[in-house]
Design a protein around this motif. Structure first.
Motif, PDB file in Angstrom:
ATOM      1  N   THR A  39       0.896  -1.194  -0.045  1.00  0.00           N
ATOM      2  CA  THR A  39       0.139   0.060   0.047  1.00  0.00           C
ATOM      3  C   THR A  39       0.963   1.377  -0.155  1.00  0.00           C
ATOM      4  O   THR A  39       2.062   1.129   0.223  1.00  0.00           O
ATOM      5  N   GLU A  40       0.453   2.393  -0.406  1.00  0.00           N
ATOM      6  CA  GLU A  40       1.137   3.704  -0.264  1.00  0.00           C
ATOM      7  C   GLU A  40       1.750   3.894   1.256  1.00  0.00           C
ATOM      8  O   GLU A  40       2.855   4.452   1.160  1.00  0.00           O
ATOM      9  N   GLN A  41       1.055   3.368   2.097  1.00  0.00           N
ATOM     10  CA  GLN A  41       1.539   3.903   3.553  1.00  0.00           C
ATOM     11  C   GLN A  41       2.653   2.747   3.723  1.00  0.00           C
ATOM     12  O   GLN A  41       3.714   3.087   4.277  1.00  0.00           O
ATOM     13  N   LEU A  68       1.356  -4.771  11.232  1.00  0.00           N
ATOM     14  CA  LEU A  68       0.485  -5.363  12.099  1.00  0.00           C
ATOM     15  C   LEU A  68      -0.934  -4.977  11.895  1.00  0.00           C
ATOM     16  O   LEU A  68      -1.865  -6.011  11.920  1.00  0.00           O
ATOM     17  N   ARG A  69      -1.224  -3.791  11.896  1.00  0.00           N
ATOM     18  CA  ARG A  69      -2.675  -3.387  11.753  1.00  0.00           C
ATOM     19  C   ARG A  69      -3.337  -3.622  10.448  1.00  0.00           C
ATOM     20  O   ARG A  69      -4.458  -4.162  10.335  1.00  0.00           O
ATOM     21  N   ASP A  70      -2.295  -3.874   9.199  1.00  0.00           N
ATOM     22  CA  ASP A  70      -3.006  -4.318   8.139  1.00  0.00           C
ATOM     23  C   ASP A  70      -2.643  -6.034   7.891  1.00  0.00           C
ATOM     24  O   ASP A  70      -3.214  -6.342   7.074  1.00  0.00           O
ATOM     25  N   ASN A  71      -2.438  -6.665   9.184  1.00  0.00           N
ATOM     26  CA  ASN A  71      -2.299  -8.028   9.251  1.00  0.00           C
ATOM     27  C   ASN A  71      -1.683  -8.703   8.082  1.00  0.00           C
ATOM     28  O   ASN A  71      -1.831  -9.779   7.427  1.00  0.00           O
ATOM     29  N   GLN A  72      -0.378  -8.128   8.126  1.00  0.00           N
ATOM     30  CA  GLN A  72       0.592  -8.461   7.020  1.00  0.00           C
ATOM     31  C   GLN A  72       2.171  -8.451   7.436  1.00  0.00           C
ATOM     32  O   GLN A  72       2.955  -8.274   6.956  1.00  0.00           O
ATOM     33  N   GLU A  73       2.167  -9.104   9.000  1.00  0.00           N
ATOM     34  CA  GLU A  73       3.668  -9.147   9.387  1.00  0.00           C
ATOM     35  C   GLU A  73       4.349  -9.743   8.456  1.00  0.00           C
ATOM     36  O   GLU A  73       5.497  -9.558   8.431  1.00  0.00           O
ATOM     37  N   SER A  74       4.039 -10.675   7.757  1.00  0.00           N
ATOM     38  CA  SER A  74       4.881 -11.682   6.873  1.00  0.00           C
ATOM     39  C   SER A  74       5.648 -10.695   5.926  1.00  0.00           C
ATOM     40  O   SER A  74       6.738 -10.927   5.461  1.00  0.00           O
TER      41      SER A  74
END
Ligand SMILES: CC(C)CCC(=O)N[C@H](Cc1ccc(NC(=O)CCc2ccc(Cl)cc2)cc1)C(=O)N1CCC(C)CC1
Length: 276
Positions: A170-172, A212-218
């Protein structure tokens, strides 16, 4: 009932490092400010690039690029590269804490990191469906850059952009990742590494917080895995530039943008970087 320490509360101890640890509010502010700076310094927003996605060069246009001489096409790409680098310099100056670093360290981080950020940002203007990159207002395939006569480098640039684009950042995520690429305390010629490390720590926390917030720690591991490839791609750029400069010293000396020579040349006088 549980004792205070079991419930995770610590007795107030002003000496402990706990109180120098940034609050999550501070980390939220750091990521918000980096994302804002990213948006202000990326030349094209994702929706604009999406709209341009299928504007590809015609056969005639491709032929025009391919009939340019080696030094003409290098000069053309150097201008585009310098253009992209200029926006990265603007982005760096707006990263919380970057301007507080000493001038020498700001320049050292930009000299070694701006090309890496340009290459990461390039994945935003890559179309994985037809393997084209945004260049001069349209999307171009590798064949358009034939007259550069550095097919291996172009192939590596496209490969890198393709792989990074496939992560669909994502842009963020892109904003905070590129800030981390710049804030590298292991860069050569830094005077105050600890200071760079301290500024970097908040940005590292911001990236973990966002993933973590995007649930994408991997994603964190995948991003860190790309860093060595990024370094080798920059090294390949420098190697090709040295090859080119030997062949066309006058072109580089008189026709390449000044910022380019300061950033990628060996001479140390860095006026453009710090003034504008
Ligand atoms: C409008 C903005 C959103 C676009 C922002 C953006 O990222 N533009 C990039 C910047 C760029 C430009 C050139 C390269 N490298 C090369 O051309 C390899 C050979 C080389 C090396 C060094 C010199 Cl001096 C000259 C030629 C890398 C990146 C861009 O213009 N591109 C993308 C990559 C292809 C290969 C060239 C065109």
């Amino acid at each position: 009932n549980m004792s205070g320490s079991e419930m995770g509360f610590r007795p107030f101890d002003p000496e402990s490092s706990f109180f120098s640890y940034p609050t999550s509010l501070h980390i939220e502010e750091v990521s918000a400010s980096i994302v804002r700076s990213h948006r202000e310094t990326t030349q094209y927003r994702p929706e604009e690039l999406q709209a341009l996605r299928w504007k590809v060069f015609s056969r005639e246009e491709i032929h025009t690029y391919q009939s340019k001489s080696v030094d003409e096409m290098w000069q053309h790409c150097a201008v585009r590269l310098t253009d992209a680098v200029q926006y990265v310099v603007e982005f760096a100056k707006r990263i919380p804490g970057f301007r507080q670093l000493c001038q020498n360290d700001q320049i050292a981080l930009l000299k070694s990191g701006s090309m890496e950020v340009v290459l990461v940002r390039m994945s935003r203007m890559f179309n994985t469906e037809n393997n084209t990159v945004f260049f001069d207002g349209k999307f171009a395939g590798t064949e358009l850059f034939k007259s550069l006569s550095c097919g291996d480098l172009i192939a590596a640039v496209f490969d890198f952009a393709h792989n990074l684009c496939a992560l669909r950042l994502t842009e963020q995520q892109m904003a905070v990742f590129t800030a981390l690429v710049l804030l590298n305390a292991d860069r050569p010629c830094l005077e105050d590494r600890e200071r760079v490390q301290r500024v970097r720590r908040d940005v590292e926390l911001a990236l973990s917080h966002i993933l973590l917030r995007d649930n994408q720690e991997s994603l964190l591991h995948k991003l860190y895995q790309r860093v060595p490839v990024l370094k080798s791609l920059c090294a390949l750029h420098m190697e090709k530039l040295r090859w080119f400069r030997q062949l066309y010293p006058l072109t580089v000396h008189s026709l390449f943008p000044p910022l380019y020579k300061e950033l990628f040349g060996s001479d140390t006088d860095i006026q453009t970087l710090t003034t504008h």
